[in-house]
Structure formats: C-alpha cells, structure tokens
Design a protein around this motif. Structure first.
Motif: not given
Ligand SMILES: C=C1CC[C@@H]2C(C)(C)CCC[C@@]2(C)[C@@H]1CC/C(C)=C/COP(=O)(O)OP(=O)(O)O
Length: 300
Positions: A70-76, A78-80, A135-137, A165-167, A203-208, A213-215, A285-288
């Motif tokens: 659900l968290l991944f879907w909500l992120d997309d 917004n983003d997509l 808060c996440y939304c 937003s890192i949830a 978590g946010r710094l690692q993700n960013d 490159a992808k972003d 699939s997502r972070y490659g």
């Molecule tokens: C919200 C997230 C879903 C669960 C996921 C697990 C599987 C626990 C691994 C750590 C990250 C996270 C907590 C993830 C949190 C970050 C998130 C919203 C990722 C969305 O993907 P991404 O495109 O990399 O993020 P962004 O939109 O560029 O910030």
C-alpha cells in the motif's frame, strides 16, 4: 516463513481492487518485508512468549506485506499520477480514518484497515497507524506540491518532510500492531522518538543516494542530492550526503547503546539501517540502476 509465492499471490489478489496497483508493488513489498522479518525472527520469537503472537503466523505476515505494498502504491499514486486527484483524496481519507472509500474501485483500502483493526494486539497501535498514514500522505503531497511550485525547500525543510515520506514509522507501527511490540508505550519516551527521527533520516538519505540517477532521469526533483545541486551547482553532493548519513548513523548508534530498548527493537532498527546494502542494492524491478543507462521505470 510462509512460501514467498503464496504470500505474493495473497498480496496481488488484495491489490487487484486498487486502480493502478502493479505487480511491482507486491513484489517489492514481499521482498522488503521478508528481509525485515527474517532479520528480527529470533527476537520476535522471544517476544512471542509474552504476546502469544507467532512470528510465522501467515495472516500477520500477509497483512504486513499488504501494508508495505500500500505504501509503494500510494507513493506512485503521487509520483506517477496513477489515479485522479479526487480518487486519491478519497483513498487518503479512507486510509487515514479507517472507513470505507467514498469512491468505488478501492475496496482494498477498507479491507486492509478492517483486518488490521481486528488483528491489532494493542488498539493504540491501530489508532497511531491511521495517524501515521495521514502524515505519510500529507508528506507525499507536500513533496509533490513543492516540486511543482515556485518556492524550493531548503535542505533542512526537505529533510524534515522526508521523515514522514520515507514511512519508516508506518512500517514500525504496523509491525508493532501485528506482533505486540509496544510501540505506543515507547513513543512516550523522548529517546525513542529521537530514534524514529534518526532512522527515518538515515532511510531518506540512503533512498536518495541510491535513487539519484533514476530520479534525475525521471525528472523528479524530490531527492536531496538533486535539490542541493539545484541550489549549489558546484557542491560535492555525494560526499556531503554520505557524510551526513555517517553522522546520523553515529548519533543513532549512541542512543541505541544508551537506551537499550526491549526486543526486537535493536535488531529491527539495525535491519532498517542496513536497507541500502541489503535491499536497494539487490532490487531489480524498482531500484535497479537502469536509469544510469538513461532508461526509466516501466509504467505501472
Ligand atoms: C514506503 C516504502 C514501502 C516499504 C519499503 C521497505 C520495503 C520497508 C524498504 C524500505 C523503504 C520502504 C519503507 C518504502 C519507503 C520509501 C518509498 C516511499 C519508496 C518509494 O520508492 P522510491 O521511488 O525509491 O521513493 P521516492 O518516491 O523517490 O522517494
């Protein structure tokens, strides 16, 4: 642990009612969720003597994976822009209140909330999960709005928003709800709240850093590295952010050593701190890093 294939099927089946839900959301949720559960398995086993909650309980595990998906879907969303703004508003309302969705086509939201309400070991975790979802939304929306608006955030403003937003709080709260980790009590301790802020920033710094490159190739500006480069074009952002990451890791380590939180919080925080090496680096699939070659994520 239940077989991956069976868990994945149950997440996919649940996600079918959500417009824009993609296989990738389920696959990544199961992969990330499995990693976390495996790391805390021995420790969860110890707490099960107190809670009676089996670390291997299929119902609990699937509910956890669904929340991550659900968290991944909500992120997309917004983003997509997977769904229309009025649909997203109705979805956020349903998820944040635990009620039915006012717009048809998103039954999975109420289904998941009802199952988490029923499974909650401590009702306070359920209330808090609704709150964390709001808060996440809100943070995802704010990120999106500032990227589109005229006024750019400072680095500090960006980091402040990214804590939500890192949830990570959502992930912890959901685990606590399902396996009785007493997060509602711990949240009253200032040191615990500090841990939440530190691990979320990490978590946010690692993700960013990983998604830089992808972003960039996707034209997304909500990334600390990209934001800093826009403000300070000559800045060695990678070195700066790696330094920041290391500093936050040291601060986190100090609190964890001083405070000694109950099981399984030590291994759980450690597992989350290792997400970069253990999860992002191995995700195709997502972070490659296909973005390095100029490609973009396949549309969901
Ligand atoms: C919200 C997230 C879903 C669960 C996921 C697990 C599987 C626990 C691994 C750590 C990250 C996270 C907590 C993830 C949190 C970050 C998130 C919203 C990722 C969305 O993907 P991404 O495109 O990399 O993020 P962004 O939109 O560029 O910030």
């Amino acid at each position: 642990m239940i077989p991956t294939e069976s868990a994945l099927q149950q997440v996919l089946e649940w996600g079918r009612s959500l417009t824009g839900f993609a296989d990738e959301h389920a696959v990544e949720a199961v992969r990330g969720g499995q990693y976390i559960l495996q790391r805390i398995q021995p420790s969860l086993h110890d707490t099960s003597a107190r809670t009676g909650r089996d670390p291997q309980d299929e119902k609990l595990i699937v509910a956890f994976y669904r929340e991550l998906a659900l968290l991944f879907w909500l992120d997309d969303c917004n983003d997509l822009g997977l769904i229309a703004p009025e649909q997203l508003a109705a979805v956020e309302q349903a998820l944040g209140q635990g009620g039915p969705c006012a717009i048809p086509g998103f039954e999975g939201c109420a289904v998941l909330r009802a199952s988490l309400a029923a499974l909650a070991y401590d009702r306070r975790d359920y209330t808090q999960l609704l709150n964390d979802t709001q808060c996440y939304c809100a943070a995802l929306r704010a990120e999106h709005a500032q990227a589109a608006g005229a006024q750019r955030w400072s680095y500090a403003e960006y980091l402040h928003n990214s804590i939500d937003s890192i949830a990570y709080a959502n992930v912890f709260c959901c685990l606590s709800l399902l396996w009785g980790l007493d997060m509602a009590t711990l949240r009253a301790r200032p040191a615990f709240r500090q841990v939440l802020r530190l691990i979320s920033t990490i978590g946010r710094l690692q993700n960013d850093l990983h998604g830089r490159a992808k972003d960039r190739s996707a034209g997304e500006a909500d990334n600390a590295a990209i934001l800093l480069l826009q403000r300070y074009p000559a800045m060695p952002v990678e070195d700066f952010l790696n330094d920041e990451l290391a500093g936050h890791e040291r601060m986190l380590h100090r609190v964890m050593v001083e405070e000694r939180f109950p099981a399984p919080w030590g291994p759980l925080i450690e597992a989350m701190a290792a997400i970069r090496a253990k999860y992002y680096e191995t995700s195709i699939s997502r972070y490659g890093n296909h973005a390095a070659g100029g490609g973009q994520r396949a549309p969901a």
